[in-house]
Structure formats: C-alpha cells, structure tokens
Design an enzyme around this catalytic site. Sequence first.
Site, short mmCIF file in Angstrom:
data_model
loop_
_atom_site.label_atom_id
_atom_site.label_comp_id
_atom_site.label_asym_id
_atom_site.label_seq_id
_atom_site.Cartn_x
_atom_site.Cartn_y
_atom_site.Cartn_z
N ASN A 177 -11.80 -36.53 29.82
CA ASN A 177 -12.86 -37.30 30.47
C ASN A 177 -13.87 -37.86 29.48
OD1 ASN A 177 -12.06 -36.80 33.34
ND2 ASN A 177 -12.47 -34.67 32.75
N GLN B 256 -7.52 -36.47 28.02
CA GLN B 256 -6.99 -36.38 29.37
C GLN B 256 -7.97 -37.03 30.35
OE1 GLN B 256 -6.21 -32.87 32.60
NE2 GLN B 256 -5.24 -32.53 30.61
N PHE C 267 2.54 -28.15 44.44
CA PHE C 267 3.02 -26.81 44.73
C PHE C 267 4.13 -26.87 45.78
CE2 PHE C 267 -1.24 -24.68 43.41
CZ PHE C 267 -0.80 -24.64 42.09
N TRP D 205 -14.33 -24.84 29.53
CA TRP D 205 -15.15 -25.25 30.66
C TRP D 205 -16.60 -25.53 30.23
CZ3 TRP D 205 -15.06 -27.73 34.80
CH2 TRP D 205 -16.04 -27.60 35.79
N TYR E 2 -9.27 -22.78 37.08
CA TYR E 2 -8.30 -22.90 38.17
C TYR E 2 -8.05 -21.54 38.82
CZ TYR E 2 -7.09 -27.53 36.26
OH TYR E 2 -7.12 -28.82 35.81
#
Length: 292
Positions: free
Chosen positions: A170, A193, A275, A89, A58
């Site tokens: 996933n 998740q 945000f 990752w 991110y």
Amino acid sequence: MNLTAENHCIPLSDGNRIPLLGLGTYGDPRTTPKGTALDCVKLAIDVGYRHFDGALVYYNEHEVGQAIREKIADGTVRRDDIFYCGKLWNTFHPPELVRPTLERTLKTLKLDYVDLYIIELPMAFKPGDEFYPKDQDGKYIYHHTDLCATWEALEACKDAGLVKSLGVSNFNRRQLELLLNKPGLKHKPVSNQVECNPYFTQPKLLEFCRQHDIVIVGYCPIGSSRDASWVNLKSPPMLEDEVLVSIGKKYNKSSAQVALRFNVQRGVVVIPKSFSPERIKHNFQVDLTRVL
C-alpha cells in the site's frame, strides 16, 4: 518446460523468485470457522499452489504454518518449494519492535524464516497490545512513523537470516522514493503489494515500480470481498462485468480466470483469496503460457 501456475515464477531484484500465482489467507476471525485456513492451505498445496500470503493480524498464521509443515512432513513439498509472505502490522513500526514481531510470526508459523516480509501499511497505530487501538470516541489512535528507521530494522532481520526478501504494501510513489533514496540503503524493497484488478489497474504505479525493479503483488485481483462495512453492495461484483464475461465465453474461461490472466500477463503477481475448495482449484487453472 511448460509454463504452469505451479512452476511459473518471476525474479525479484535481490536474486530470489516469487510465484506469479498465490493464495491469500485472510478470513474474518469473527466468522471463519477454526481449521478453515489449515484445510484450505493443505488443499492448495495438493492442487499445486506454492505461494501463500498471510499476516499476523489474520489470526490464522498458526493454521497456515501447520498446513505447510504437514505437507512438508508427508513429502508433498520441501520448505524451499514454499514461498510465504508475512506482514509487519501498524502497531509495530518502532525499530525496536520489528525483529520481535517477525520472531513472533516465525514462532507462530513454526518456521525458521519467511520468504518475504513486508510493511503492511505506510501509516502506524499507537504501539501496544491492541492491533486496532481506539480512543474513547472510537477513533483510531495513530502514531508517528519513521519508515526509514523501520526499514533499517527490517534490513537487520534479513541480514540475520530471518527473512529472504523485503517489501512493502500500500505504498505510493512518494513513500517508495523515501526508501529508495534513503542514505545507506542496504536492501531495496523487491515488491509492493497493492490492490490491482481490471477495475483498478494502477498503470502509473506499475510503471514506476517496473523502472525500479519492484514487483507489484496484486491483492483483490478478482474484486473485493464485498464486505458491507466498506463496499457499496448496490454496485455489481466485478466478476459479473459484461466485458470479462464475454471474454471468458470466447476462450472458455470464467471471468475470474480472465481477471487473473489480465494481471499476470502484465507481470503482476496475484494472490486471490478463497476458502472454497472449488474456487481454490478453479483459480489455479489460469493459462500462463505466453505470459511475459
């Protein structure tokens, strides 16, 4: 104790607990102004959020970590009040890369441990400096992954105290079974998740995970980010759905709050990303009484 979004946690199979409502922190690094995640996480902590979902890719974990540290320093929270989820990752699946990658996240956050660390995807990209390696034709370069070997390296990280709980993201049933049936399994995944919302309810996966004490953490719980690169913008946003809107009117709630409540009352943890200060506050105003 009255159940609120701030104090309502559910147990994980390893004895730890996870707040039912969290804040997703992804923002396109190409378009998100610097400091956005810092300001929004600080605001979210003031509002009452204690669960934050982030990731190395991110590109803003330094801001999230700074926000957490500043709110600890000013006495708003203690470290053990905060639940932070980081992610491994695709380019770091080889076992020898797992711990250095987690340590990289800890160094970026400037924290001693993360509460949950998950394999972001069950597939791997070619290891290297680029997060999204592509060949000369612009196609992603994939890499063989041994999920069991990666998991063993994660177990060692938990034993070393770098992470409190381990999970995945996933993963389908077959991939979960691969880990659950691994000979010598030391720490089972406590969470998975996945995308989960009123349009994508995941009933079969949810039931399988329940049977194995794996908590579903739902991303995009109020719909996708409407990114034109992968979303058909001709389809109306989920939050404009007539049923969600009508339920919201009946109970004096927004369609977003209805969508969040839909998941949490099924025991699904939700991590809506925003945000927008007003939406951050709004999403937190979900009625969790009579949940579970």
